[in-house]
Design a protein around this motif. Sequence first.
Motif, PDB file in Angstrom:
ATOM      1  N   THR A  47       0.813  -1.217   0.000  1.00  0.00           N
ATOM      2  CA  THR A  47       0.000   0.000   0.000  1.00  0.00           C
ATOM      3  C   THR A  47       0.848   1.270   0.000  1.00  0.00           C
ATOM      4  O   THR A  47       0.483   2.264  -0.635  1.00  0.00           O
ATOM      5  N   GLU A  48       1.980   1.265   0.693  1.00  0.00           N
ATOM      6  CA  GLU A  48       2.892   2.404   0.694  1.00  0.00           C
ATOM      7  C   GLU A  48       4.318   1.878   0.643  1.00  0.00           C
ATOM      8  O   GLU A  48       4.663   0.926   1.353  1.00  0.00           O
ATOM      9  N   ALA A  49       5.138   2.515  -0.182  1.00  0.00           N
ATOM     10  CA  ALA A  49       6.531   2.070  -0.301  1.00  0.00           C
ATOM     11  C   ALA A  49       7.391   3.210  -0.807  1.00  0.00           C
ATOM     12  O   ALA A  49       6.903   4.163  -1.433  1.00  0.00           O
ATOM     13  N   ARG A  50       8.685   3.090  -0.551  1.00  0.00           N
ATOM     14  CA  ARG A  50       9.640   4.073  -1.043  1.00  0.00           C
ATOM     15  C   ARG A  50      10.962   3.377  -1.322  1.00  0.00           C
ATOM     16  O   ARG A  50      11.255   2.315  -0.776  1.00  0.00           O
ATOM     17  N   TYR A  68       8.244   6.732  -4.897  1.00  0.00           N
ATOM     18  CA  TYR A  68       7.308   6.649  -3.789  1.00  0.00           C
ATOM     19  C   TYR A  68       5.985   6.107  -4.325  1.00  0.00           C
ATOM     20  O   TYR A  68       5.529   6.530  -5.394  1.00  0.00           O
ATOM     21  N   GLN A  70       1.883   5.034  -3.168  1.00  0.00           N
ATOM     22  CA  GLN A  70       0.816   5.052  -2.172  1.00  0.00           C
ATOM     23  C   GLN A  70      -0.488   4.664  -2.857  1.00  0.00           C
ATOM     24  O   GLN A  70      -1.098   5.464  -3.567  1.00  0.00           O
ATOM     25  N   GLU A 187      11.131  -0.464   0.027  1.00  0.00           N
ATOM     26  CA  GLU A 187      10.656  -0.947   1.315  1.00  0.00           C
ATOM     27  C   GLU A 187       9.300  -0.340   1.643  1.00  0.00           C
ATOM     28  O   GLU A 187       8.944   0.737   1.153  1.00  0.00           O
ATOM     29  N   ARG A 188       8.559  -1.065   2.450  1.00  0.00           N
ATOM     30  CA  ARG A 188       7.257  -0.567   2.874  1.00  0.00           C
ATOM     31  C   ARG A 188       7.438   0.690   3.714  1.00  0.00           C
ATOM     32  O   ARG A 188       8.427   0.844   4.434  1.00  0.00           O
ATOM     33  N   ALA A 189       6.470   1.585   3.593  1.00  0.00           N
ATOM     34  CA  ALA A 189       6.530   2.844   4.323  1.00  0.00           C
ATOM     35  C   ALA A 189       5.154   3.150   4.893  1.00  0.00           C
ATOM     36  O   ALA A 189       4.172   2.458   4.598  1.00  0.00           O
ATOM     37  N   SER A 190       5.086   4.181   5.717  1.00  0.00           N
ATOM     38  CA  SER A 190       3.806   4.625   6.247  1.00  0.00           C
ATOM     39  C   SER A 190       3.865   6.121   6.483  1.00  0.00           C
ATOM     40  O   SER A 190       4.943   6.668   6.775  1.00  0.00           O
ATOM     41  N   GLY A 191       2.734   6.785   6.334  1.00  0.00           N
ATOM     42  CA  GLY A 191       2.673   8.218   6.586  1.00  0.00           C
ATOM     43  C   GLY A 191       3.458   9.070   5.613  1.00  0.00           C
ATOM     44  O   GLY A 191       4.018  10.100   6.004  1.00  0.00           O
ATOM     45  N   LEU A 192       3.500   8.674   4.334  1.00  0.00           N
ATOM     46  CA  LEU A 192       4.195   9.491   3.343  1.00  0.00           C
ATOM     47  C   LEU A 192       3.522  10.859   3.225  1.00  0.00           C
ATOM     48  O   LEU A 192       2.302  10.973   3.298  1.00  0.00           O
TER      49      LEU A 192
END
Length: 212
Positions: A47-50, A68, A70, A187-192
């Motif tokens: 769902t979110e990655a960077r 990025y 999302q 890698e997975r990310a959150s809160g971009l």
Amino acid sequence: MSLTRRSLTLALAAAPFATAAVAQSAGLSAADQALVQRATAYLQGLTEARGRFTQTDARGLTTEGEVYLQRPGKARFAYAPPSGLLVVSDGAAVSVQDTRLKTFDKYPLFATPLSLFLAKNIRFDRGVQVTAVSRLADGFTITARDGKKQTAGQIALTFTDDPLGLAGWTVTDAQGRATRVRLLGLERASGLDPSLFVLKDPRPKNVGRGKV
């Protein structure tokens, strides 16, 4: 459109074309289809990655930048200087800005293959055909093309196996010219930051808005 910008649009906008290709996978073994399903499930959950990417076009020119993602709908490919290229999907449209050429082009998201990957739910009925699944020493590659044969060329999407991850893709056009994108440290990310997925036309309003 210059060769560099054409390569950019081909490599980035067309890359997700292979990710939704499951339904029309006739001729694949059960093991191959299982790999496609595994890769699709991974992408659905991303769902979110960077990360970073390098792109090598048919001339051997290499550029790099940051990516990025999302889902649903949003992506950003920021090319490092001196490229001057920036590609942003804001959930409704995909914008391509070239600060060196002072150009800005905009496309409806639904009209680009990016919509297949950025959709809330990845669909398997969009006329894409998986033609091959190849095993690698540390992963596998899924090759796909337009099942309706309206678009020439093919896409090979590469995954690492342990752990499962998207490693990159190669787009080959009808003339056999290949553009390769390699992902580095995705890698997975959150809160971009929401501003990552906003790109406004910087040109004066009296300048024509062209579409490539």
